[in-house]
Design an enzyme around this catalytic site. Structure first.
Site, PDB file in Angstrom:
ATOM      1  N   LYS A 139       0.849  -1.206   0.000  1.00 47.45           N
ATOM      2  CA  LYS A 139       0.000   0.000   0.000  1.00 47.45           C
ATOM      3  C   LYS A 139       0.875   1.243   0.000  1.00 47.45           C
ATOM      4  O   LYS A 139       2.091   1.176   0.100  1.00 47.45           O
ATOM      5  CB  LYS A 139      -0.907  -0.010   1.226  1.00 47.45           C
ATOM      6  CG  LYS A 139      -1.992  -1.063   1.154  1.00 47.45           C
ATOM      7  CD  LYS A 139      -3.078  -0.713   2.141  1.00 47.45           C
ATOM      8  CE  LYS A 139      -4.062  -1.863   2.322  1.00 47.45           C
ATOM      9  NZ  LYS A 139      -4.876  -1.677   3.509  1.00 47.45           N
ATOM     10  N   HIS A 142       2.000   6.868   3.141  1.00 49.34           N
ATOM     11  CA  HIS A 142       1.462   8.229   3.077  1.00 49.34           C
ATOM     12  C   HIS A 142       2.104   9.145   4.117  1.00 49.34           C
ATOM     13  O   HIS A 142       2.940   8.707   4.924  1.00 49.34           O
ATOM     14  CB  HIS A 142      -0.061   8.219   3.186  1.00 49.34           C
ATOM     15  CG  HIS A 142      -0.571   7.442   4.356  1.00 49.34           C
ATOM     16  ND1 HIS A 142      -0.403   7.870   5.637  1.00 49.34           N
ATOM     17  CD2 HIS A 142      -1.215   6.256   4.435  1.00 49.34           C
ATOM     18  CE1 HIS A 142      -0.945   6.992   6.462  1.00 49.34           C
ATOM     19  NE2 HIS A 142      -1.439   5.995   5.761  1.00 49.34           N
ATOM     20  N   HIS A 145       2.462   7.960   7.620  1.00 44.74           N
ATOM     21  CA  HIS A 145       3.573   7.059   7.938  1.00 44.74           C
ATOM     22  C   HIS A 145       4.873   7.837   8.089  1.00 44.74           C
ATOM     23  O   HIS A 145       5.712   7.509   8.921  1.00 44.74           O
ATOM     24  CB  HIS A 145       3.728   5.989   6.842  1.00 44.74           C
ATOM     25  CG  HIS A 145       2.583   5.024   6.789  1.00 44.74           C
ATOM     26  ND1 HIS A 145       1.800   4.860   5.672  1.00 44.74           N
ATOM     27  CD2 HIS A 145       2.072   4.193   7.732  1.00 44.74           C
ATOM     28  CE1 HIS A 145       0.879   3.946   5.924  1.00 44.74           C
ATOM     29  NE2 HIS A 145       1.018   3.533   7.161  1.00 44.74           N
TER      30      HIS A 145
HETATM   31  N1  ARG Z   1      -0.051  -0.404   9.736  1.00 39.82           N
HETATM   32  C1  ARG Z   1      -0.930   0.493  10.410  1.00 39.82           C
HETATM   33  C2  ARG Z   1      -1.407   1.590   9.457  1.00 39.82           C
HETATM   34  O1  ARG Z   1      -0.769   1.857   8.477  1.00 39.82           O
HETATM   35  C3  ARG Z   1      -0.296   1.156  11.613  1.00 39.82           C
HETATM   36  C4  ARG Z   1       0.089   0.227  12.728  1.00 39.82           C
HETATM   37  C5  ARG Z   1       0.103   0.905  14.047  1.00 39.82           C
HETATM   38  N2  ARG Z   1       0.504   0.067  15.114  1.00 39.82           N
HETATM   39  C6  ARG Z   1      -0.237  -0.826  15.745  1.00 39.82           C
HETATM   40  N3  ARG Z   1       0.306  -1.531  16.679  1.00 39.82           N
HETATM   41  N4  ARG Z   1      -1.511  -0.981  15.473  1.00 39.82           N
HETATM   42  O2  ARG Z   1      -2.423   2.204   9.726  1.00 39.82           O
END
Ligand code: ARG
Length: 579
Positions: A139, A142, A145
């Protein structure tokens, strides 16, 4: 260093108020500098003493202040003690102030300034796990991140500088139905050679294409479901393809993170907690916390009244787990593996509710350490674009920052003398991104504007880098003046004293950052430092001054340069020596 002053004042106060020093220190702070105005060095807040029950809460605060001031006798360290409005002001002997503050900056001294201060020594130390960046395979990477990456890196740097053992963790979005689609999609439209040449790009293309196709292609949707089921059943072929996607993504990311000056100790991910997530559900059940909803899903009731008015779904009706279920398992696993004293999650604020539910369920499942988990939320960035359009990959942002900065720098004469102008442009560009992002409260949204963030004047990262480079050049040009001794009595000009007074605040600023995890305190401290340095630069020439004066001034600039560089590194900015 500077804390000896704090200690001297605290000892005086302790005697007058008959209270231990530790209780008084929090009410004592270095006074922020206002240019063109003489300020005392420290102030004691009388209202804080009242608040903490050290002074009676009733009675006229100004009378209390004056009364306390009268009981405190100046000496040759604390030369002046006076009553301000609701505060007692302290002024240190000038020569001693300069001497003690600039002493640590002897050449080649490697003890970082301010970090072993009285104030910071009271902080508890332990193992801090910081989870940040956490992109999703195939993905978009963005702006959210990017923010998570730089904020998490700052928090990890700070915690480490303050003496904690830090585990830097990246929690990849590497599981879920999207891998069914990606797997099925790759089998149809994927190319192994493209995957090798440009993995992130290719995975993203396949993912976009398969999503588009799947909308009107039931066969493909079925294939996706089959692929994901195979994955969940550990089918060797499916797992091997998935593993390849993951490995290749991590490798690519490591590369780009390096450009950004960021690294991770652990690449974890949702996939690792797949089966543990089912165990978590079983435990919830045995504790009587798992309820079945009307729709047949497994839920935990989080309402205070127990009427199911606020539930959190942890199991789908087909028995598969969700994002939160994997997070529950991951948290328990991390506690067992790393024995953290605190765990910090950095994501945008739209996930605030998710983390609140996570901590609540952990607590209800008998994990008192859920108290030591913390979510650091941040706001949205609007309009982060590159010339080619929307940001899809982290690399795009870094390239854009570098190109634009290189263009800006090409107008300056000094750029021609740089060994690696691209590398310098990249470091300055990234610094600019970081400062823009850290200047305000993290929870605020902001609009992104390349021109504004890359300005050389004004409160930008470019200004920090520029000031640092200028100081490096000044120090280098006057290298012959490097001396072990300097004469503190030669530094009396207001612009010099202001810098010294400002440096007194450094440990307080770090303490503030460590309490609310907001980088803005440090950013604003450094920007202010750069303004003070600019004034001192104008008013305190090194070259052409009598040798001892020049030596002492050089020491002042050396100290400023060193604190500036330390602070920038904490923020995640690599200071440049030339630009
Ligand atoms: N991969 C998730 C996203 O892009 C964020 C993860 C955040 N950390 C967690 N432990 N849930 O939205």
């Amino acid at each position: 260093m500077a804390c000896i002053f704090r200690k001297t004042i605290a000892a005086k106060l302790s005697k007058a108020l008959q209270q231990p020093e530790e209780l008084l220190l929090p009410a004592l702070s270095a006074v922020p500098v206002f240019r063109k105005q003489r300020t005392p060095d420290f102030k004691l807040s009388v209202s804080l003493l009242r608040l903490n029950g050290i002074l009676p809460k009733t009675g006229d605060i100004q009378l209390q202040t004056e009364d306390l001031t009268r009981q405190l006798i100046p000496d040759n360290v604390v030369e002046d003690i006076s009553a301000g409005s609701g505060a007692v002001n302290f002024t240190i002997n000038r020569k001693l102030l300069v001497q003690k503050l600039l002493e640590p900056f002897e050449s080649e001294s490697n003890t970082p300034f301010g970090l072993n201060s009285e104030l910071l020594n009271t902080l508890k130390r332990g193992t801090t796990l910081v989870e940040y960046s956490s992109p999703n395979i195939a993905k978009k990477f963005h702006a959210g991140h990017l923010r998570s990456t730089i904020i998490g890196n700052f928090i990890a740097n700070l915690k480490q500088a303050l003496g904690n053992n830090v585990v830097r963790m990246n929690y990849l979005g590497d599981w879920g139905m999207q891998f069914g689609l990606l797997g099925a999609g790759f089998i149809q439209f994927g190319s192994h050679s493209k995957l090798k040449d440009n993995p992130l790009q290719h995975l993203f293309e396949v993912y976009v294409q398969v999503n588009r196709e799947a909308e009107h292609n039931e066969n493909l949707r079925q294939e996706a479901r089959d692929f994901f089921r195979k994955l969940e059943e550990h089918d060797a072929e499916a797992v091997s393809l998935w593993q390849r996607f993951r490995d290749i993504t991590v490798e690519e990311y490591q590369h780009v993170y390096k450009r950004l000056g960021v690294h991770f100790d652990v690449y974890s991910g949702e996939s690792l907690h797949q089966s543990q997530a089912l165990e978590v559900v079983q435990q919830l059940q045995s504790r009587g916390l798992l309820k079945t909803s009307d729709k047949g899903t497994g839920v935990v009731d989080l309402s205070s009244s127990g009427d199911m008015s606020n539930v959190c779904t942890v199991l789908r009706s087909d028995g598969t787990t969700l994002y939160i279920t994997r997070d529950l398992a991951a948290a328990v696993d991390r506690k067992e593996r790393y024995h953290f004293t605190e765990m910090i999650y950095v994501t945008d604020k739209s996930q605030a509710n998710h983390f609140q539910q996570l901590f609540q369920i952990l607590s209800a499942s008998g994990h008192p350490w859920s108290e030591s988990c913390r979510h650091v939320p941040f706001g949205l960035v609007k309009g982060m674009k590159t010339r080619t359009g929307e940001v899809v990959f982290l690399e795009d942002v870094l390239d854009e920052a570098r190109t634009r900065m290189l263009h800006n720098m090409s107008r300056a004469q000094t750029t021609k003398e740089l060994e690696d102008p691209e590398d310098t442009a990249e470091k300055v560009g990234i610094g600019a991104l970081i400062v823009q992002d850290f200047k305000g409260p993290l929870e605020s949204d902001y609009s992104f504007d390349w021109d504004r963030i890359l300005q050389a004047q004004g409160d930008t990262g470019v200004f920090l880098q520029y000031t640092h480079a200028r100081l490096c050049s000044l120090l280098q040009k006057n290298e012959d003046l490097e001396a072990a001794h300097f004469d503190a009595s030669l530094l009396t000009e207001p612009s010099a004293i202001s810098i010294v007074q400002h440096l007194l605040r450094y440990d307080e600023v770090l303490l503030q950052c460590s309490q609310d995890l907001q980088p803005k305190h440090l950013v604003n401290f450094l920007l202010k430092l750069c303004h003070l340095i600019a004034a001192a630069h104008r008013e305190l020439p090194v070259k052409g001054s009598p040798v001892q004066v020049a030596q002492t001034r050089r020491r002042l600039f050396r100290g400023s340069c060193s604190v500036l560089a330390d602070g920038m590194r904490l923020l995640g900015i690599t200071p440049v020596d030339k630009m």
